[in-house]
Design a protein around this motif. Structure first.
Motif, PDB file in Angstrom:
ATOM      1  N   SER A  11       0.914  -1.229   0.095  1.00  0.00           N
ATOM      2  CA  SER A  11      -0.006   0.059  -0.018  1.00  0.00           C
ATOM      3  C   SER A  11       0.882   1.410   0.017  1.00  0.00           C
ATOM      4  O   SER A  11       1.472   1.669   1.061  1.00  0.00           O
ATOM      5  N   ARG A  41     -12.394  -5.165   4.254  1.00  0.00           N
ATOM      6  CA  ARG A  41     -13.904  -5.170   3.745  1.00  0.00           C
ATOM      7  C   ARG A  41     -14.965  -5.740   4.613  1.00  0.00           C
ATOM      8  O   ARG A  41     -16.060  -5.890   4.465  1.00  0.00           O
ATOM      9  N   VAL A  55      -7.160   1.476   4.345  1.00  0.00           N
ATOM     10  CA  VAL A  55      -5.848   1.431   4.798  1.00  0.00           C
ATOM     11  C   VAL A  55      -5.102   2.849   4.036  1.00  0.00           C
ATOM     12  O   VAL A  55      -5.445   2.936   2.929  1.00  0.00           O
ATOM     13  N   GLN A  67      -7.425   8.398   6.165  1.00  0.00           N
ATOM     14  CA  GLN A  67      -6.889   9.194   5.165  1.00  0.00           C
ATOM     15  C   GLN A  67      -5.447   9.803   5.416  1.00  0.00           C
ATOM     16  O   GLN A  67      -4.929  10.222   6.550  1.00  0.00           O
ATOM     17  N   SER A  68      -4.433   9.232   4.502  1.00  0.00           N
ATOM     18  CA  SER A  68      -3.076   9.413   4.664  1.00  0.00           C
ATOM     19  C   SER A  68      -2.729  10.835   4.883  1.00  0.00           C
ATOM     20  O   SER A  68      -1.916  11.363   5.682  1.00  0.00           O
TER      21      SER A  68
HETATM   22  N1  LIG Z   1      -7.054   8.681   0.087  1.00  0.00           N
HETATM   23  C1  LIG Z   1      -6.939   7.559   0.818  1.00  0.00           C
HETATM   24  C2  LIG Z   1      -6.662   6.246  -0.190  1.00  0.00           C
HETATM   25  C3  LIG Z   1      -6.762   5.205   0.669  1.00  0.00           C
HETATM   26  C4  LIG Z   1      -6.761   3.819  -0.145  1.00  0.00           C
HETATM   27  O1  LIG Z   1      -7.259   3.887  -1.290  1.00  0.00           O
HETATM   28  N2  LIG Z   1      -6.205   2.904   0.349  1.00  0.00           N
HETATM   29  C5  LIG Z   1      -6.342   1.507  -0.354  1.00  0.00           C
HETATM   30  C6  LIG Z   1      -5.173   0.648   0.117  1.00  0.00           C
HETATM   31  S1  LIG Z   1      -3.949   1.130  -0.900  1.00  0.00           S
HETATM   32  C7  LIG Z   1      -7.683   0.789   0.209  1.00  0.00           C
HETATM   33  O2  LIG Z   1      -7.637   0.708   1.328  1.00  0.00           O
HETATM   34  N3  LIG Z   1      -8.615   0.799  -0.910  1.00  0.00           N
HETATM   35  C8  LIG Z   1      -9.805   0.028  -0.525  1.00  0.00           C
HETATM   36  C9  LIG Z   1     -10.594  -0.089  -1.571  1.00  0.00           C
HETATM   37  O3  LIG Z   1     -10.728   0.910  -2.518  1.00  0.00           O
HETATM   38  O4  LIG Z   1     -11.859  -0.541  -1.387  1.00  0.00           O
HETATM   39  C10 LIG Z   1      -5.551   7.801   1.689  1.00  0.00           C
HETATM   40  O5  LIG Z   1      -4.780   8.430   1.074  1.00  0.00           O
HETATM   41  O6  LIG Z   1      -5.544   7.206   2.744  1.00  0.00           O
END
Ligand SMILES: N[C@@H](CCC(=O)N[C@@H](CS)C(=O)NCC(=O)O)C(=O)O
Length: 214
Positions: A11, A41, A55, A67-68
């Motif tokens: 990630s 999920r 995450v 949110q990062s």
């Molecule tokens: N904008 C969010 C993006 C977080 C994100 O998309 N994380 C991915 C993992 S790299 C995730 O958990 N995706 C789950 C999904 O899209 O269902 C951040 O920066 O924290």
């Protein structure tokens, strides 16, 4: 109490939080999320960790942050590092973090997922091609910006750098070749030279065995 970061090695979004945590000197532990088997999920994850099913997640005592970009801001609040030194720089850091979250990582993460982690029979070539086209425009913007400067904002590393670099350190192919983007290439080396820098797979446990091409 030690900060916990829910994450996994693949990630880049989690790396945006893990890297400043590590470089800030804060005590933190990585909590592995079995993302590819659906751990983010589950209803339990939604109810107790992150209703957005994403995450990274930072837990500091009773505080849960997702949110990062928010997590980065929290690290900056706690340590006075990486957030920008003036009000103008702070706004500029936010500007680049938002840009990264919508135009760079938001394309690079899914493209890398589709090209490397999805069943090969299900990889949508048209979508991949579209996203790579969008990404090329983003690499051009970043490379042009970095041609004249060492760091994205100001004179030292900030959350803007941590956000934008996140997916660019990975070896799995997604259409990004450092050699095509000389200013980005030099800037990635500059980040990797920061004392204490670690590759994503050395900061967070990966789900898959690491493929290293460089
Ligand atoms: N904008 C969010 C993006 C977080 C994100 O998309 N994380 C991915 C993992 S790299 C995730 O958990 N995706 C789950 C999904 O899209 O269902 C951040 O920066 O924290």
């Amino acid at each position: 109490m030690t900060i916990q970061l829910y994450c996994f090695g693949e990630s880049g979004n989690a790396y945006k939080a893990a890297l400043p945590l590590e470089l800030s000197g804060l005590e933190w532990d990585a909590v592995y999320v079995d993302f590819f088997n659906g751990a983010a999920r589950t209803s339990e994850f939604a109810e107790t960790v992150n209703a957005m099913g994403e995450v990274p997640v930072l837990v500091d005592g009773d505080l849960i942050l997702t949110q990062s970009g928010v997590i980065q801001s929290y690290i900056s609040e706690k340590t006075d590092k990486f957030g920008g030194n003036t009000p103008e720089d702070k706004r500029e850091v936010l500007r680049w973090v938002l840009w990264d979250n919508s135009k760079l990582s938001a394309m690079a993460g899914p493209t890398r997922f589709l090209m490397n982690f999805l069943d090969p029979a299900k990889r949508p070539q048209e979508v991949i091609g579209f996203q790579q086209g969008r990404l090329k425009a983003s690499y051009t913007i970043l490379n042009t910006h970095l041609t004249q400067r060492d760091w994205i904002v100001g004179r030292s590393v900030t959350n803007a750098d941590f956000s934008c670099c996140s997916y660019l350190f990975y070896d799995e192919p997604f259409g990004f070749d450092r050699k095509d983007w000389p200013a980005i290439d030099t800037w990635l080396d500059r980040i990797a030279d920061l004392p204490g820098w670690k590759h994503p797979y050395d900061l967070m446990e990966p789900a898959f065995p690491r493929k290293k091409s460089q």
